[in-house]
Design a protein around this motif. Structure first.
Motif, mmCIF file in Angstrom:
data_model
loop_
_atom_site.group_PDB
_atom_site.id
_atom_site.type_symbol
_atom_site.label_atom_id
_atom_site.label_comp_id
_atom_site.label_asym_id
_atom_site.label_seq_id
_atom_site.Cartn_x
_atom_site.Cartn_y
_atom_site.Cartn_z
ATOM 1 N N THR A 193 44.860 -27.426 -10.460
ATOM 2 C CA THR A 193 45.452 -28.680 -9.947
ATOM 3 C C THR A 193 46.576 -28.341 -8.990
ATOM 4 O O THR A 193 47.425 -27.486 -9.287
ATOM 5 C CB THR A 193 45.980 -29.536 -11.103
ATOM 6 O OG1 THR A 193 44.896 -29.791 -12.003
ATOM 7 C CG2 THR A 193 46.531 -30.840 -10.585
ATOM 8 N N GLY A 194 46.569 -29.031 -7.802
ATOM 9 C CA GLY A 194 47.572 -28.751 -6.803
ATOM 10 C C GLY A 194 48.802 -29.647 -6.916
ATOM 11 O O GLY A 194 48.877 -30.543 -7.768
ATOM 12 N N GLU A 195 49.742 -29.418 -6.000
ATOM 13 C CA GLU A 195 51.001 -30.173 -6.018
ATOM 14 C C GLU A 195 50.797 -31.620 -5.566
ATOM 15 O O GLU A 195 51.585 -32.506 -5.902
ATOM 16 C CB GLU A 195 52.002 -29.480 -5.096
ATOM 17 C CG GLU A 195 52.372 -28.096 -5.573
ATOM 18 C CD GLU A 195 53.338 -27.426 -4.622
ATOM 19 O OE1 GLU A 195 53.647 -28.047 -3.579
ATOM 20 O OE2 GLU A 195 53.768 -26.288 -4.917
ATOM 21 N N GLU A 196 49.762 -31.891 -4.801
ATOM 22 C CA GLU A 196 49.489 -33.247 -4.329
ATOM 23 C C GLU A 196 48.582 -34.008 -5.282
ATOM 24 O O GLU A 196 48.074 -35.084 -4.949
ATOM 25 C CB GLU A 196 48.848 -33.197 -2.934
ATOM 26 C CG GLU A 196 49.709 -32.526 -1.890
ATOM 27 C CD GLU A 196 50.994 -33.287 -1.674
ATOM 28 O OE1 GLU A 196 50.973 -34.528 -1.740
ATOM 29 O OE2 GLU A 196 52.031 -32.623 -1.451
ATOM 30 N N GLY A 197 48.335 -33.440 -6.459
ATOM 31 C CA GLY A 197 47.502 -34.085 -7.454
ATOM 32 C C GLY A 197 46.035 -33.794 -7.306
ATOM 33 O O GLY A 197 45.209 -34.337 -8.066
ATOM 34 N N GLU A 198 45.654 -33.015 -6.323
ATOM 35 C CA GLU A 198 44.245 -32.713 -6.144
ATOM 36 C C GLU A 198 43.783 -31.744 -7.230
ATOM 37 O O GLU A 198 44.578 -30.948 -7.770
ATOM 38 C CB GLU A 198 43.994 -32.126 -4.755
ATOM 39 C CG GLU A 198 44.441 -30.692 -4.557
ATOM 40 C CD GLU A 198 45.929 -30.574 -4.260
ATOM 41 O OE1 GLU A 198 46.368 -29.464 -3.899
ATOM 42 O OE2 GLU A 198 46.665 -31.590 -4.371
ATOM 43 N N THR A 199 42.492 -31.773 -7.510
ATOM 44 C CA THR A 199 41.876 -30.903 -8.523
ATOM 45 C C THR A 199 40.740 -30.124 -7.873
ATOM 46 O O THR A 199 39.865 -30.719 -7.231
ATOM 47 C CB THR A 199 41.343 -31.725 -9.709
ATOM 48 O OG1 THR A 199 42.408 -32.466 -10.302
ATOM 49 C CG2 THR A 199 40.712 -30.811 -10.732
ATOM 50 N N VAL A 200 40.762 -28.840 -8.034
ATOM 51 C CA VAL A 200 39.735 -27.960 -7.480
ATOM 52 C C VAL A 200 38.962 -27.326 -8.645
ATOM 53 O O VAL A 200 39.571 -26.711 -9.543
ATOM 54 C CB VAL A 200 40.333 -26.873 -6.589
ATOM 55 C CG1 VAL A 200 39.229 -25.917 -6.112
ATOM 56 C CG2 VAL A 200 41.055 -27.481 -5.425
ATOM 57 N N THR A 201 37.644 -27.482 -8.606
ATOM 58 C CA THR A 201 36.763 -26.886 -9.628
ATOM 59 C C THR A 201 35.816 -25.905 -8.935
ATOM 60 O O THR A 201 35.130 -26.270 -7.972
ATOM 61 C CB THR A 201 35.965 -27.973 -10.360
ATOM 62 O OG1 THR A 201 36.874 -28.907 -10.962
ATOM 63 C CG2 THR A 201 35.088 -27.350 -11.421
#
Length: 424
Positions: A102-110
């Motif tokens: 999970t990134g600082e901008e709230g994005e989620t990478v799978t």
């Protein structure tokens, strides 16, 4: 035995390979799986950082931009709040490795990756381990065969040596095998072979000596019995019977002497005795044989000498010399007694051609003879003389002069009640 050695060695190697091989497979499988999972986790974190930087910079985030950032054969899904989901690559099916960040901008990478790559890596590792194990088994088999041959061949050779000993071939082989235990067995077998050889030699020597030494007393005894059988005079019968009894006693002494020498040739039973009696006995015993051959036997020299030896052995030595002169010599045979230093000497000579020059130095060796005789008589006579501390020598070859040297009896010192010890 060879098969057992090979089987046991291979069994040990297989057990060791099995234990360590299984452990190695487990460890390598876990290591490969952990490494693959760490790679996927690293990929997810890297993509999150890229997405964060692009969002903060106001750049676009789409599949085309991120496709170059995702490794081949992997699938990535980026979920950004308020935006459409971005997918890169083909989503794998079945068992997968998955990592999420999970990134600082709230994005989620799978990030996902199929486990087939892990399986292939594990398979390659298993193949390598299997090949190494196979090479180890082949090397162990070759080593087992070599060791089995190294151990079994010497044992077979030792068995053949033992069989040879049992069949009557006592020759030592003197073979060694660079194995201490087997070399020890070989040493024992060689020592046994040498002992058996000595025993057989002693037995053969006893048989040869017995046949030679008993011939003369038996011949003399048969002559006395013939005299008894052809005479009617009672006095002659008594005289000849008394002489025959003397011959029997001498025959018994010869047998005992032969048995004693067979046990230990150095053993003697020396005593002080009258040398003239032994010489006289031999002359009377051999005079009939010389008379029948048209020859004479006489005695001269210093009378009244006493020597220290075994009377029976001295008689046998003189008999051997007199018989030797009868068979190989000629003319009159003379026995002469004399003194030299502390030794009494009996010389036996004749008027024959003597000892050949090429046999002079070897005349006392066994099987050495100038004519078709056994060559045993003089060798036995020398052994008998040496057993009592004397010696028998050939003083002159032409005419032949044999001399028997014996220790003289020590005289009693004046003024002393103890006699001197015999000089040996």
């Amino acid at each position: 035995m060879r098969r057992r050695l090979i089987t046991s060695t291979l069994a040990v190697v297989l057990i060791v390979i099995g234990v360590f091989g299984v452990s190695l497979v487990i460890v390598e499988t876990r290591t490969i799986s952990s490494s693959a999972q760490e790679s996927v986790d690293s990929e997810a974190l890297r993509l999150v950082s890229i997405v964060d930087s692009r969002l903060l910079g106001g750049d676009r985030v789409n599949a085309k931009v991120l496709s170059e950032q995702v490794a081949k054969k992997r699938y990535a899904r980026i979920e950004i709040p308020g935006r459409a989901t971005v997918e890169v690559g083909e989503r794998p099916t079945g068992s997968v490795l998955r990592a999420r960040a999970t990134g600082e901008e709230g994005e989620t990478v799978t990030v996902e990756e199929t486990r087939s790559s892990v399986t292939r890596e594990v398979g390659r590792t298993l193949l390598i381990i299997g090949m190494v194990a196979l090479l180890a088994v082949v090397a162990a088999a070759l080593l087992a065969v070599r060791q089995a041959n190294r151990l079994a061949s010497p044992l077979t050779d030792l068995a053949e040596t033992a069989e040879r000993l049992g069949s009557g071939d006592p020759r030592p082989r003197h073979r060694r095998y660079a194995v201490p235990e087997l070399d020890r067995v070989a040493d024992v077998l060689d020592a046994s072979a040498e002992r058996i050889a000595r025993m057989l030699t002693a037995e053969r020597r006893l048989a040869a000596d017995a046949s030679h030494q008993l011939r003369t007393p038996l011949t003399a005894l048969s002559m006395r019995l013939e005299e008894i059988s052809v005479t009617d005079d009672l006095d002659t019968v008594k005289e000849e019977a008394q002489i025959a009894l003397t011959q029997v006693e001498r025959l018994t002494d010869v047998v005992e002497r032969l048995l004693t020498n067979a046990r230990d040739p150095r053993t003697g039973s020396a005593v002080a005795f009258d040398l003239d009696e032994v010489v006289k006995q031999q002359i009377e015993e051999w005079r009939p044989a010389y008379r029948s051959s048209g020859r004479a036997i006489v005695c001269s020299g210093r009378p009244g000498m006493r020597a220290v030896a075994t009377p029976g052995a001295v008689a046998q030595v003189l008999a051997a010399l007199i018989e030797n002169s009868l068979m190989h010599g000629g003319g009159t045979v003379a026995l002469r007694t004399r003194v030299t230093g502390n030794q009494a000497v009996i010389e036996v000579t004749d008027e024959g051609p003597g000892v050949p020059a090429d046999l002079g130095a070897r005349i006392f060796e066994r099987t050495i003879s100038g004519r078709n005789s056994t060559g045993i008589g003089l060798a036995v006579a020398r052994d008998l003389a040496e057993a009592d501390g004397g010696r028998l020598e050939l003083l002159q070859q032409q005419p032949p002069v044999f001399a028997l040297f014996l220790s003289r009896e020590a005289r009693t010192r004046k003024g002393s009640g103890d006699p001197q010890r015999p000089v040996r």
